[in-house]
Design an enzyme around this catalytic site. Structure first.
Site, PDB file in Angstrom:
ATOM      1  N   ASP A 184       0.827  -1.213   0.000  1.00 16.64           N
ATOM      2  CA  ASP A 184       0.000   0.000   0.000  1.00 16.64           C
ATOM      3  C   ASP A 184       0.863   1.265   0.000  1.00 16.64           C
ATOM      4  OD1 ASP A 184      -2.279   1.513   0.059  1.00 16.64           O
ATOM      5  OD2 ASP A 184      -2.604   1.301   2.212  1.00 16.64           O
ATOM      6  N   HIS A 196       2.691   3.510  -8.925  1.00 12.46           N
ATOM      7  CA  HIS A 196       2.517   2.077  -9.202  1.00 12.46           C
ATOM      8  C   HIS A 196       3.720   1.518  -9.967  1.00 12.46           C
ATOM      9  CE1 HIS A 196      -1.375   2.213  -7.490  1.00 12.46           C
ATOM     10  NE2 HIS A 196      -1.922   2.940  -8.439  1.00 12.46           N
ATOM     11  N   LEU A 204      11.181 -20.405  -5.030  1.00 12.82           N
ATOM     12  CA  LEU A 204      10.126 -19.571  -4.443  1.00 12.82           C
ATOM     13  C   LEU A 204       8.805 -19.728  -5.200  1.00 12.82           C
ATOM     14  CD1 LEU A 204       9.482 -17.008  -2.525  1.00 12.82           C
ATOM     15  CD2 LEU A 204       9.778 -15.693  -4.621  1.00 12.82           C
TER      16      LEU A 204
HETATM   17  C1  FPP Z   1      -1.995   0.259  -3.199  1.00 12.68           C
HETATM   18  O1  FPP Z   1      -1.509   1.584  -3.215  1.00 12.68           O
HETATM   19  C2  FPP Z   1      -1.442  -0.464  -4.304  1.00 12.68           C
HETATM   20  C3  FPP Z   1      -2.153  -0.979  -5.329  1.00 12.68           C
HETATM   21  C4  FPP Z   1      -3.622  -0.838  -5.437  1.00 12.68           C
HETATM   22  C5  FPP Z   1      -1.494  -1.673  -6.431  1.00 12.68           C
HETATM   23  C6  FPP Z   1      -0.240  -2.423  -6.080  1.00 12.68           C
HETATM   24  C7  FPP Z   1       0.467  -2.683  -7.325  1.00 12.68           C
HETATM   25  C8  FPP Z   1       1.801  -2.669  -7.492  1.00 12.68           C
HETATM   26  C9  FPP Z   1       2.784  -2.533  -6.406  1.00 12.68           C
HETATM   27  C10 FPP Z   1       2.331  -2.901  -8.835  1.00 12.68           C
HETATM   28  C11 FPP Z   1       2.049  -4.323  -9.145  1.00 12.68           C
HETATM   29  C12 FPP Z   1       2.780  -4.727 -10.247  1.00 12.68           C
HETATM   30  C13 FPP Z   1       2.865  -5.981 -10.688  1.00 12.68           C
HETATM   31  C14 FPP Z   1       3.909  -6.210 -11.632  1.00 12.68           C
HETATM   32  C15 FPP Z   1       2.026  -7.101 -10.262  1.00 12.68           C
HETATM   33  P1  FPP Z   1      -2.566   2.762  -3.342  1.00 12.68           P
HETATM   34  O2  FPP Z   1      -2.652   3.137  -4.765  1.00 12.68           O
HETATM   35  O3  FPP Z   1      -3.865   2.371  -2.713  1.00 12.68           O
HETATM   36  O4  FPP Z   1      -1.842   3.877  -2.519  1.00 12.68           O
HETATM   37  P2  FPP Z   1      -2.535   5.032  -1.669  1.00 12.68           P
HETATM   38  O5  FPP Z   1      -3.268   4.347  -0.535  1.00 12.68           O
HETATM   39  O6  FPP Z   1      -1.375   5.818  -1.206  1.00 12.68           O
HETATM   40  O7  FPP Z   1      -3.434   5.772  -2.601  1.00 12.68           O
END
Ligand code: FPP
Length: 230
Positions: free
Chosen positions: A14, A31, A125
């Site tokens: 997150d 992201h 893994l």
């Molecule tokens: C939450 O942060 C994160 C997500 C909804 C997406 C997580 C995805 C990635 C780390 C990239 C994944 C990539 C691959 C290759 C699978 P948020 O956007 O909710 O953050 P915020 O709470 O600060 O708005």
């Protein structure tokens, strides 16, 4: 003190949006940065002997975000599949995805299935990406599979076999960005997981942060509802 490495670590990645907003950047760049961090953590987890790593990449609720943000998350996953295939095979990683198929483009579903199949005999893994995933949806899907098969007697062990992937429960659940929520992640599997919450936003998470989480896990007194030294 010798450190026990949890066999299965699950991560709610997150804070990508906040990381970008703090820098005056579009959320989508958060992201992208988050995907780079994930790559590093997968390699490190494999190196220190973690057997299963489950990461929350896209929830069933994430469809509510802007089209641009949803498209970016889909694109990042597709790019990951394309660019990482070689590394996954070289590093003996078994690739799995947990989640619903509805709404996901057929080209992405095909790429997922291809890599799941190609890596199925790898013995290193086990990387489980929760994508279009919801914990309640997973339980409902398991119940429906059981009903369809006409199974009448079910217990916890048998029920677990109907989860999207039949892998052991995580010993350690990490959430970044300081939120004290489960957000519909692995509701069935985290019954006895130790929870570690760090203020670090996911794009700032690194190998040292993972070490800290594992150290905290090592300091826990896991009793599974029993009494110490009983
Ligand atoms: C939450 O942060 C994160 C997500 C909804 C997406 C997580 C995805 C990635 C780390 C990239 C994944 C990539 C691959 C290759 C699978 P948020 O956007 O909710 O953050 P915020 O709470 O600060 O708005």
């Amino acid at each position: 003190m010798e450190s026990r490495i949890p066999s299965h670590i699950a991560i709610i990645m997150d804070g990508n949006g906040r990381w970008a907003e703090k820098r005056g950047l579009p959320r989508t760049l958060g992201h992208k940065e988050g995907a780079d961090v994930l790559r590093k953590i997968i390699t490190y987890a494999g190196r220190i002997g973690v057997k299963y790593l489950t990461v929350y990449a896209f929830s069933t609720e994430n469809w509510k975000r802007s089209k641009e943000e949803v498209d970016t998350l889909m694109f990042l996953f597709k790019t990951y599949l394309k660019n990482e295939e070689k590394n996954i095979m070289k590093n003996n990683v078994r690739f799995l995805v947990s989640g619903r198929k509805d709404g996901v483009r057929s080209s992405l579903l095909e790429a997922i299935e291809k890599l799941e199949d190609k890596s199925k005999d790898n013995t290193g893994l086990i990387l489980n990406i929760a994508f279009n995933y919801g914990g309640r949806a997973e339980i409902i899907d398991a119940v429906n599979s059981i009903l369809k098969l006409g199974i009448e007697n079910i217990d916890e062990e048998k029920f677990s076999k109907y989860m999207y992937n039949d892998i052991p429960d995580p010993e350690l659940l990490i959430r970044t960005s300081g939120e004290f929520r489960i957000s519909n992640f692995l509701l069935w599997q985290i019954a006895y997981s130790e929870i570690y919450i760090t203020d670090a936003l996911w794009p700032d998470f690194d190998e040292k942060e993972l070490d800290k989480a594992i150290q905290s896990y090592n300091e826990r007194d896991r009793r599974f509802g029993g009494v110490k030294n009983a």
